[in-house]
Write a protein that holds these residues in place. Sequence first.
Motif, PDB file in Angstrom:
ATOM      1  N   SER A  41      37.521  49.521  29.680  1.00 30.00           N
ATOM      2  CA  SER A  41      36.158  49.666  30.007  1.00 30.00           C
ATOM      3  C   SER A  41      35.686  48.244  30.191  1.00 30.00           C
ATOM      4  O   SER A  41      36.262  47.164  29.815  1.00 30.00           O
ATOM      5  CB  SER A  41      35.379  50.405  29.199  1.00 30.00           C
ATOM      6  N   GLN A 139      35.365  53.245  20.273  1.00 30.42           N
ATOM      7  CA  GLN A 139      35.826  52.205  21.161  1.00 30.42           C
ATOM      8  C   GLN A 139      36.725  51.465  20.550  1.00 30.42           C
ATOM      9  O   GLN A 139      37.266  50.711  21.053  1.00 30.42           O
ATOM     10  CB  GLN A 139      34.723  51.344  21.702  1.00 30.42           C
ATOM     11  N   GLU A 142      40.468  50.717  22.119  1.00 26.77           N
ATOM     12  CA  GLU A 142      40.668  50.040  23.334  1.00 26.77           C
ATOM     13  C   GLU A 142      40.150  48.514  22.949  1.00 26.77           C
ATOM     14  O   GLU A 142      40.554  47.529  23.627  1.00 26.77           O
ATOM     15  CB  GLU A 142      39.636  50.507  24.579  1.00 26.77           C
TER      16      GLU A 142
END
Length: 505
Positions: A41, A139, A142
């Motif tokens: 992302s 998150q 990642e």
Amino acid sequence: MAAVHKYFMAPDPGRVRLRVSLRAVLGIALAVALAELSGLSLVASITAGLAALLALFTVADPSVRRQAVTTALLPTVGFPVLALATLLHGAPALRDAAWLLVIFAGVYARRWGPRGHALGIFAFMQFFVTQFLHALPAQLPELYAATGIALGAAAAVRFVLWPIERRVPPPAAPAPLPGTGLARATTRQAVQVAVASGAALVIGQVLSEQRWYWAVGTVWWIFVNTASRGETLVRGFRRVLGTVTGIAAGFLVAIPLGGAPVATALLVAVCVFGIFYAAPVSYSWMILAVTVMASLLYGLLGVLDGALLLLRVSETVVGAVCAGLAVTLVLPVRTHTTNDAWIQRALLCVRSATSASVRRLAGEEAADPTPHAAELEALLGRVRLSLAPLVHPLTPFLGRKQRARQVLVLLDEAAAEVRGLVAVAADPDASHDARLAAACWRVEAAVEALTSREGAAMELEGHLRADGEAHAGAPALVHARGLARVLTELDAPLRTPPGAWMVRS
């Protein structure tokens, strides 16, 4: 305009500063590109870029091998802190307490030299980045991947693709000033930074529940590479100056840009170059580049507006004020004490370099003055930083400023004489002058007088006059006599009572 000229025209022997800056742009660009190609992302890609920047900026060990080890150790502190910060995102009280502990430990670790310094900064910034990006526990995988990719990319560029340090080893950073317990500067700073960060955290949250972390970040970076009250106050002023000018640039550049991806990426690369290129010569210019880069990243995240930039100024002022109060009121480290300690270490290094040079010229192959000369250059850099509060343009103490400048000029002259002497000693065809022993004695006597404060230095003027012309004889003798002369001239400014020219606590 004079400041701009000084910044761009600052000496850059071997273009090392230029090459390091270009390498940083390459390393960070590679980290972000790999994160994007991995399908991560935008938040993770920004995390990768910042992690690569930190790896390239903070790791400053004196050898390539030690740099590689420190880089490999960054995840050992970064990953746990990253997890802690994200997992405590929904528990503000625990999050704040955890960050203060990380801050204290990060500063305390500076006693272990460049490696402790780098690991402490990386740990702090991993916590900061999670606040900047509002990262959530989901998150975390990642973010780990992004950080790992970034550190791998930074290491590949630094040690494989562009190994600048293998050709031009960086000078070793001077060891921290000695001491135990609260007498150790790093311990006092750890307490000061924790107290200042706690105050900045509370006041920052009053100003903004979302962007309070800028006040804490300001406190942290003001204390980096400082060792006394005066140094910290000057750094705080420069931090505010750099932030205000950076915000002005943000209004002119980042807001009109509106987060356009390609143009933003190019300007971020320019800011990265500016951070690395400015850092060795101008803290204010470096902070300007950091501030513009942060504005551009906010634009990418779609949250940038004028009110946010003005809030950044307010948070910076809060952090600078908290840092100034803490360094003044909480276990203050006297500026004079710090100045005196660094100057004495530089003088002792002058003596070691002179002695080794004379022994080398006398035929002692094992004597090598080169390491002492390199150490002297690093120590003089630390002396300049320590005396910076006294020579700052805004200091009201003109007499102290004049004497501090005199000390810096004379120490630079001494370093030039040492470099000349070391260069002569490195010449296999250089001859040994019998008068060198006497000249070396004068240097050692001058250093002894200046470091012991016993009042013997002034007697050296008579010895110099009795010795004849200072510029007669072989090159080594000329440098040794010149060094003795410079050290004798240092007697007056260094013997002036501290209150007359150094910041008294």
